[in-house]
Write a protein that holds these residues in place. Structure first.
Motif, short mmCIF file in Angstrom:
data_model
loop_
_atom_site.label_atom_id
_atom_site.label_comp_id
_atom_site.label_asym_id
_atom_site.label_seq_id
_atom_site.Cartn_x
_atom_site.Cartn_y
_atom_site.Cartn_z
N LEU A 126 43.47 66.58 -10.45
CA LEU A 126 44.22 65.43 -10.95
C LEU A 126 45.44 65.17 -10.05
O LEU A 126 46.24 66.07 -9.83
CB LEU A 126 44.69 65.68 -12.38
N HIS A 127 45.58 63.97 -9.58
CA HIS A 127 46.66 63.59 -8.66
C HIS A 127 47.96 63.29 -9.39
O HIS A 127 48.03 63.33 -10.63
CB HIS A 127 46.24 62.37 -7.84
N GLY A 128 49.00 62.95 -8.62
CA GLY A 128 50.31 62.67 -9.18
C GLY A 128 50.57 61.19 -9.42
O GLY A 128 49.70 60.34 -9.22
N LEU A 129 51.78 60.88 -9.86
CA LEU A 129 52.19 59.52 -10.18
C LEU A 129 52.06 58.59 -8.97
O LEU A 129 52.46 58.94 -7.86
CB LEU A 129 53.64 59.52 -10.68
N LEU A 155 39.43 63.10 -9.97
CA LEU A 155 39.54 61.97 -10.89
C LEU A 155 40.72 61.07 -10.55
O LEU A 155 41.78 61.54 -10.14
CB LEU A 155 39.72 62.47 -12.32
N ASP A 156 40.53 59.77 -10.71
CA ASP A 156 41.64 58.81 -10.71
C ASP A 156 42.09 58.67 -12.16
O ASP A 156 41.32 58.19 -13.00
CB ASP A 156 41.19 57.44 -10.19
N ILE A 157 43.32 59.11 -12.48
CA ILE A 157 43.78 59.01 -13.86
C ILE A 157 43.98 57.54 -14.24
O ILE A 157 44.05 56.67 -13.37
CB ILE A 157 45.06 59.82 -14.11
N ARG A 158 44.07 57.28 -15.52
CA ARG A 158 44.18 55.89 -15.99
C ARG A 158 45.31 55.15 -15.29
O ARG A 158 46.42 55.66 -15.11
CB ARG A 158 44.37 55.83 -17.50
N GLY A 159 45.02 53.92 -14.89
CA GLY A 159 46.01 53.08 -14.24
C GLY A 159 46.24 53.39 -12.78
O GLY A 159 47.14 52.82 -12.17
N LEU A 214 52.50 64.90 -11.92
CA LEU A 214 52.03 64.30 -13.17
C LEU A 214 50.66 64.86 -13.55
O LEU A 214 50.38 65.15 -14.71
CB LEU A 214 51.93 62.77 -13.00
N GLY A 215 49.80 65.05 -12.55
CA GLY A 215 48.47 65.61 -12.81
C GLY A 215 48.54 67.01 -13.38
O GLY A 215 47.69 67.42 -14.18
N GLY A 216 49.56 67.79 -12.99
CA GLY A 216 49.74 69.13 -13.53
C GLY A 216 50.09 69.10 -15.01
O GLY A 216 49.65 69.95 -15.80
N ARG A 217 50.90 68.12 -15.38
CA ARG A 217 51.26 67.97 -16.80
C ARG A 217 50.01 67.63 -17.63
O ARG A 217 49.82 68.15 -18.73
CB ARG A 217 52.30 66.86 -16.94
N VAL A 249 48.82 74.39 -12.03
CA VAL A 249 49.87 73.37 -12.15
C VAL A 249 50.69 73.41 -10.87
O VAL A 249 51.40 74.39 -10.60
CB VAL A 249 50.76 73.65 -13.39
N LEU A 250 50.60 72.35 -10.07
CA LEU A 250 51.24 72.32 -8.76
C LEU A 250 52.56 71.55 -8.80
O LEU A 250 52.58 70.31 -8.90
CB LEU A 250 50.31 71.70 -7.71
N ASP A 251 53.65 72.27 -8.76
CA ASP A 251 55.01 71.74 -8.70
C ASP A 251 55.30 70.67 -9.75
O ASP A 251 55.87 69.61 -9.45
CB ASP A 251 55.32 71.20 -7.30
N SER A 252 54.92 70.95 -10.97
CA SER A 252 55.28 70.09 -12.11
C SER A 252 56.48 70.73 -12.79
O SER A 252 56.36 71.75 -13.47
CB SER A 252 54.10 69.99 -13.09
N VAL A 253 57.65 70.14 -12.59
CA VAL A 253 58.88 70.71 -13.13
C VAL A 253 59.09 70.19 -14.56
O VAL A 253 59.04 68.98 -14.78
CB VAL A 253 60.10 70.34 -12.27
N PRO A 254 59.30 71.09 -15.53
CA PRO A 254 59.50 70.65 -16.91
C PRO A 254 60.70 69.72 -17.04
O PRO A 254 61.67 69.83 -16.29
CB PRO A 254 59.74 71.96 -17.67
N GLY A 255 60.64 68.82 -18.01
CA GLY A 255 61.79 67.99 -18.31
C GLY A 255 61.55 66.52 -18.02
O GLY A 255 60.44 66.08 -17.74
N GLN A 256 62.62 65.76 -18.08
CA GLN A 256 62.55 64.33 -17.85
C GLN A 256 62.32 64.03 -16.38
O GLN A 256 62.60 64.84 -15.51
CB GLN A 256 63.86 63.67 -18.31
N ALA A 257 61.82 62.83 -16.12
CA ALA A 257 61.66 62.39 -14.74
C ALA A 257 63.03 62.16 -14.14
O ALA A 257 63.96 61.71 -14.81
CB ALA A 257 60.84 61.10 -14.69
#
Length: 425
Positions: A126-129, A155-159, A214-217, A249-257
């Motif tokens: 799963l890719h990122g934003l 996969l290409d995530i929704r949108g 985002l994909g890691g989340r 989970v590749l470099d998905s830091v918890p918390g707000q963007a």
């Protein structure tokens, strides 16, 4: 055995995606700033969504109000059904296959709507934003070369990518192709809707899932649902998607963007499509929105031909969906989800049938948002503390030479971790 590793391998060849520059474009788009201490229970990630097979139609039950899951995701089929053929309709998410280091046409991998059984296991990427499946082609190719028992499903995530609205059939940046709400739970449902028609259920369920940023989340949300959902009485185990053995989970830091993510999204959302050219877009973002040129140039790679007689360009992603997904960052209780996914009944957990998934968290050494506070919070998870176990269910790794795009900045180091890790369980 201590489970927090620091890898200092040679940096992979620098490309325009490198996040180690003074203005790291990927980190600007995808990094996160603060750890989320929301009291929201991670059980809010459970869903009532169930996919039922009636004749040859796989119908999706929509949940536009509540995102919570409460029953195990499954495919219910008639008692007379004896094959893995669930549906002949197209799968929900656009996707591509990587086999033995090569991109393989769907027509060769999938017959009559299901994956041809070649005896191999499957890892989902799963890719990122604002990205797409192609972003992870290189690590998927190299991984399947080094681990030939694995096929990779990107996969290409929704949108995003080919899972976004087509400008030829819907207005640009329209969210009409995917039902609301646009949140992580819906993204997980999309994955279910994709895997089930392919027959990737029961013993053929993906053995691992790997997501960047985002994909890691979303990968963590996927595993959390499958590990914590309650078993449904009388369900056909072969029709149920089983938890992956490993969640990467590749470099998905918890918390707000990070606020800079919102800044970029505001800038590109303020522009009216179509654009006359890619160079026009770059110049506009740099001059009018004071955006770093490297970031602007990367943004311009996310355009496609708008169609029509006059040359024009549209976004390849759906901005409406992207903006809503970013708003979901603070709603995810990252730490508690890892705790739930990696615990077992032997640890006093409540996971149904002792289901769990090994979580492999890979942190970028050059990502300054991995604060001591966040790392300490993650290290407090009991499954990380079990250093006497030969394979603790929660492991943390740091790639010292990598920025946010770990699969670009230190591909060699990442592959070493994944090859060794995927052979553990």
């Amino acid at each position: 055995m201590h489970t927090m590793h620091r890898i200092g391998h040679r940096v992979a060849a620098v490309t325009t995606c490198s996040s180690s520059s003074k203005f790291p474009l990927q980190a600007l788009l995808c990094r996160h700033s603060r750890h989320n201490y929301s009291s929201t229970s991670s059980t809010s990630g459970r869903s009532h969504a169930t996919i039922s097979l009636q004749s040859t139609i796989l119908s999706r039950q929509q949940h536009a109000i509540t995102p919570s899951f409460s029953s195990r995701h499954k495919v219910a089929t008639s008692m007379t059904t004896t094959t893995r053929h669930l549906s002949s309709q197209n799968t929900k998410l656009a996707h591509e296959w990587i086999v033995d280091g090569n991109v393989v046409p769907q027509s060769k991998m999938e017959g009559d709507g299901i994956m041809n059984d070649d005896g191999k296991e499957v890892i989902v990427f799963l890719h990122g934003l604002l990205g797409n499946a192609k972003n992870l082609r290189t690590p998927a190719k190299k991984l399947t070369q080094q681990l030939p028992h694995l096929n990779a499903l990107l996969l290409d995530i929704r949108g995003h990518g080919n899972s976004s609205s087509s400008p030829k059939t819907t207005p640009p940046s329209s969210s009409s192709s995917f039902a609301q709400p646009h949140n992580f739970q819906s993204c997980v449902q999309d994955i279910f809707d994709t895997l089930s028609p392919l027959g990737l259920t029961g013993p053929n369920s993906p053995t691992a899932i790997c997501g960047h940023s985002l994909g890691g989340r979303i990968a963590l949300q996927y595993s959390h649902f499958l590990c914590t959902a309650q078993k449904v009485s009388g369900e056909n185990e072969r029709m149920v998607i089983e938890p992956p053995k490993q969640t990467w989970v590749l470099d998905s830091v918890p918390g707000q963007a990070d606020p800079s993510v919102h800044s970029v999204l505001r800038a590109i959302s303020s522009l009216s499509t179509p654009f006359p050219s890619k160079s026009w877009l770059v110049d506009t973002l740099v001059k009018e929105h004071k955006m770093n040129k490297g970031v602007a140039m990367w943004i311009a790679t996310n355009l496609r031909d708008g169609g029509g007689d006059k040359k024009s360009f549209e976004w390849i992603f759906d901005l409406g969906i992207a903006n809503e997904l970013v708003e979901n960052f603070s709603d995810q209780n990252f730490t508690e989800m890892i705790h739930d996914v990696t615990k077992s009944k032997a640890d006093g957990g409540t996971n149904d049938n002792d289901k769990n998934s090994m979580v492999q968290l890979v942190m970028a050494g050059k990502n300054k948002f991995w604060s001591k506070e966040i790392v300490s919070e993650l290290q407090s998870i009991p499954s990380f503390q079990k250093t006497t176990s030969p394979s603790p269910l929660f492991q943390m790794h740091t790639l010292d030479k990598a920025g946010h795009w770990v699969h670009v900045d230190d591909l060699e180091g990442l592959l070493k971790l994944m090859v060794e890790g995927l052979q553990e369980r």
